[in-house]
Structure formats: structure tokens, C-alpha cells
Design an enzyme around this catalytic site. Structure first.
Site, PDB file in Angstrom:
ATOM      1  N   ARG A  36      65.497  -5.853 -71.953  1.00  0.00           N
ATOM      2  CA  ARG A  36      66.056  -6.688 -73.018  1.00  0.00           C
ATOM      3  C   ARG A  36      67.562  -6.515 -73.044  1.00  0.00           C
ATOM      4  NH1 ARG A  36      65.223  -4.072 -77.607  1.00  0.00           N
ATOM      5  NH2 ARG A  36      64.880  -2.184 -76.417  1.00  0.00           N
ATOM      6  N   TYR A 140      47.938   6.523 -69.175  1.00  0.00           N
ATOM      7  CA  TYR A 140      49.302   7.079 -69.214  1.00  0.00           C
ATOM      8  C   TYR A 140      49.344   8.401 -68.449  1.00  0.00           C
ATOM      9  CZ  TYR A 140      53.510   9.020 -71.538  1.00  0.00           C
ATOM     10  OH  TYR A 140      54.735   9.584 -71.826  1.00  0.00           O
TER      11      TYR A 140
HETATM   12  C1  AKB Z   1      53.153   9.741 -76.221  1.00  0.00           C
HETATM   13  O1  AKB Z   1      52.733  10.156 -77.312  1.00  0.00           O
HETATM   14  O2  AKB Z   1      52.549   8.931 -75.515  1.00  0.00           O
HETATM   15  C2  AKB Z   1      54.460  10.307 -75.713  1.00  0.00           C
HETATM   16  C3  AKB Z   1      54.259  11.491 -74.840  1.00  0.00           C
HETATM   17  C4  AKB Z   1      53.844  12.777 -75.432  1.00  0.00           C
HETATM   18  O3  AKB Z   1      54.442  11.415 -73.666  1.00  0.00           O
HETATM   19  N1  AKB Z   1      55.315  10.632 -76.812  1.00  0.00           N
END
Ligand code: AKB
Length: 318
Positions: A36, A140
Site C-alpha cells: 500500500r 503460519y
Molecule cells: C501471531 O500471533 O501470529 C504473531 C506471532 C507470535 O508470530 N504475533
């Protein structure tokens, strides 16, 4: 003098890291980029809108500015990742692979944060060791473990100077995090100042490692300045400064904001993620290999956070 490019500079870490790096290396030597247009990043140095998945545009900027160090801060965080896992993989790994290839081609050093999210339910929970079981259950975390392995591979196979730390939840008064499991530890301060009440999405008894942003930024700079001969590890170092539960931070806020109250409305996705992560990390290797030493603890961080957010409120910024 380093010539730095930051991708994802408009996010929670990037907005503050850009300012710090510009204060150390000079505004013109730190090029900030984000998906952005972020006007404030253009005030103190070069800024470009860049989609880090566009490898050609990314490489062009690295060449144009004769960059020697890249900070890859592009990431979808843990809770958002569970809503759109395929997209999370595409963005997190896509930006990393482009960064690694460009770093290899152009001879750049590369910093990519990992996270406590790289660990999973089978990891030892307390004082989690540097080298241990890593079987995360979130997309993640899967991206973070992949990132650690492929970054080490690029170092040993191609000699790319890749370095990384495993960040805990980061707490800051400047830019809000978004889509993380640890975000509650920032939101609690805003709500304490704005309304005196916070509804917490994470159960009262779940410990997670957290860190105040100034320590996290310092870690980035210190690791990238560290003597490579002293680094036994690279991707990625455990770093730690404080670990608490929602109940513990609530009691800390209560001491500083009389009348503050907190209740719970548990988000099942965040609960599952939080319970799969360590309670606390052992950061001995970071201390020994590059001198990591945090300055902030729960008490000093809470005092500073509340002061800064109260100032924002007085200026009508929140
Ligand atoms: C999350 O909560 O996904 C991040 C991390 C701990 O990597 N803040």
C-alpha cells in the site's frame, strides 16, 4: 554503510524498524516498500509501492538502489492464516522465495523473522530449547518452519547471509498488529485507555512469550551487525524477554488503570493456536552467539505503553 531495502515496511514491525534503521544508517540508505502507499514512510527516505510477489519489480529496486541488506517483513499472521491458508502460503513463502533468489543473485544479506508460531503441541512447552521438535499445526507455523529450513539451505548451499529470530508476540503503541493470536496483548492497553474495559479472546491461563517493540527492533539491528564467525545458528534464534497469561497482564493493567475490568469471549481458533505454542523460550544461544539482552519487562513495558497511548488519546489520535 549498509544500503537497506525493507519489504512489508507498512506493517507492525516495519513502520518502526524503518524509522530506527534510517536513524542509524541515514534516510537515503533505507528504502521502504509496501503493498500500500504509506505516506509517512516517504517523509524520511525513499518509499516505493511494491508487491513482493512481483520478482522483477523487486529485483529492479534492489539493483536501482544498490541494496546490500534486505529485511523481508511480508507475512500474513497466524489467526488470519487459518482463514485463508492457501493465500497465507502463497504470500509468506512467495515473498520469501523471491527474497532468497534476489539475495542470491545480488549478493545481499537477508533478514526474515520467524516466530514462536514455528513450534507446535509436541514441542517442549517451558523454556523451549533452541533446537527442538518443530511440528506446528497452523499454516503460519508451517510457513515459518519452511522459511527457517530454506533460509539455512540458501546459506549453506549458496552462501547467502541469511539470519533470523523467532519473534514472540510484539507489543507496540505505534502500529497495531493485525490477524495475530498475540494481538490481545496490544489491544488490552488501547481498550484500557479508551473504555476501561477489555474483552479478551484468549483464555485466562494461557502463557505466551511477548516482547516490547524496542527490544524486537534492537534484536534485528544487533543480529544483522553480528560477526558471522560467531554465529553457530542462523535461522532462527530463540529470543525472549517476558512471558505472561491474560490474567497476569490484566492484573498489571489494573495496577496502572484504576477500575479497569476484563472479561472473556474465547475465540476457538485463537485458543487452539495459543495452546499449541510454547509457554516460554530459552534464548541462551542468542545471548551467547550475538549478545542478545532485552531491556523491557512486563512492568516497565506496561507503564510505557499506557503513557504513550494516553498521549495519543490526548492528541485525539485514538
Ligand atoms: C501471531 O500471533 O501470529 C504473531 C506471532 C507470535 O508470530 N504475533
Amino acid at each position: 554503510m549498509k544500503r537497506i531495502l525493507i519489504i512489508g515496511a507498512g506493517g507492525q514491525i516495519g513502520s518502526e524498524l524503518t524509522a530506527l534503521l534510517r536513524s542509524i544508517y541515514g534516510g537515503d540508505n533505507v528504502v521502504a516498500t509496501d503493498m500500500r502507499d504509506v505516506e509517512s514512510l516517504a517523509e524520511t527516505g525513499p518509499f516505493h509501492v511494491l508487491n513482493a510477489l512481483d520478482a522483477q519489480a523487486y529485483a529492479d529496486l534492489v539493483k536501482k538502489y544498490k541494496i546490500d541488506t534486505i529485511f523481508n517483513l511480508v507475512a500474513l499472521l497466524s489467526a488470519t492464516g487459518e482463514k485463508i491458508p492457501q493465500k497465507a502460503w502463497e504470500i509468506n513463502i512467495g515473498a520469501l522465495m523471491n527474497s532468497l533468489e534476489i539475495a542470491r543473485e545480488c549478493g545481499c544479506a537477508l533478514f526474515t523473522p520467524s516466530s514462536i508460531g514455528a513450534f507446535g503441541p509436541s514441542t517442549p512447552k517451558d523454556k523451549t530449547p533452541q533446537d527442538t521438535i518443530m511440528r506446528p499445526t497452523t499454516i503460519y507455523g508451517v510457513c515459518k518452519v519452511t522459511g527457517e529450513l530454506i533460509s539455512d539451505y540458501y546459506h549453506t548451499r549458496f552462501g547467502v547471509d541469511t539470519r533470523s529470530v523467532r519473534f514472540p508476540g510484539l507489543i507496540s503503541s505505534l502500529t497495531l498488529p493485525g490477524g495475530g493470536t498475540t494481538d490481545y496483548a496490544v489491544e488490552i492497553f488501547y481498550e484500557a485507555v479508551k473504555t476501561g474495559h477489555f474483552t479478551c479472546p484468549v483464555p485466562s491461563d494461557v502463557y505466551m512469550d511477548m516482547m516490547y517493540m524496542p527490544d524486537a527492533l534492537h534484536a534485528c539491528v544487533q543480529l544483522m551487525e553480528a560477526d558471522p564467525d560467531k554465529l553457530i545458528h542462523r535461522n532462527s534464534f530463540n529470543i525472549a524477554s517476558m512471558s505472561f497469561t491474560p490474567e497476569i497482564i490484566c492484573n498489571e493493567v489494573k495496577k496502572l488503570v484504576p477500575g479497569f475490568t476484563m472479561d472473556y469471549q474465547i475465540d476457538p481458533v485463537k485458543e487452539a493456536i495459543a495452546r499449541s505454542w510454547p509457554n516460554s523460550l530459552d534464548d541462551t544461544c542468542a545471548r551467547e552467539e550475538w549478545g542478545w539482552k532485552p531491556k523491557w519487562d512486563l512492568q516497565s513495558m506496561s507503564v510505557d505503553m499506557l503513557k504513550k497511548i494516553q498521549e495519543k488519546k490526548a492528541k485525539g489520535l485514538i
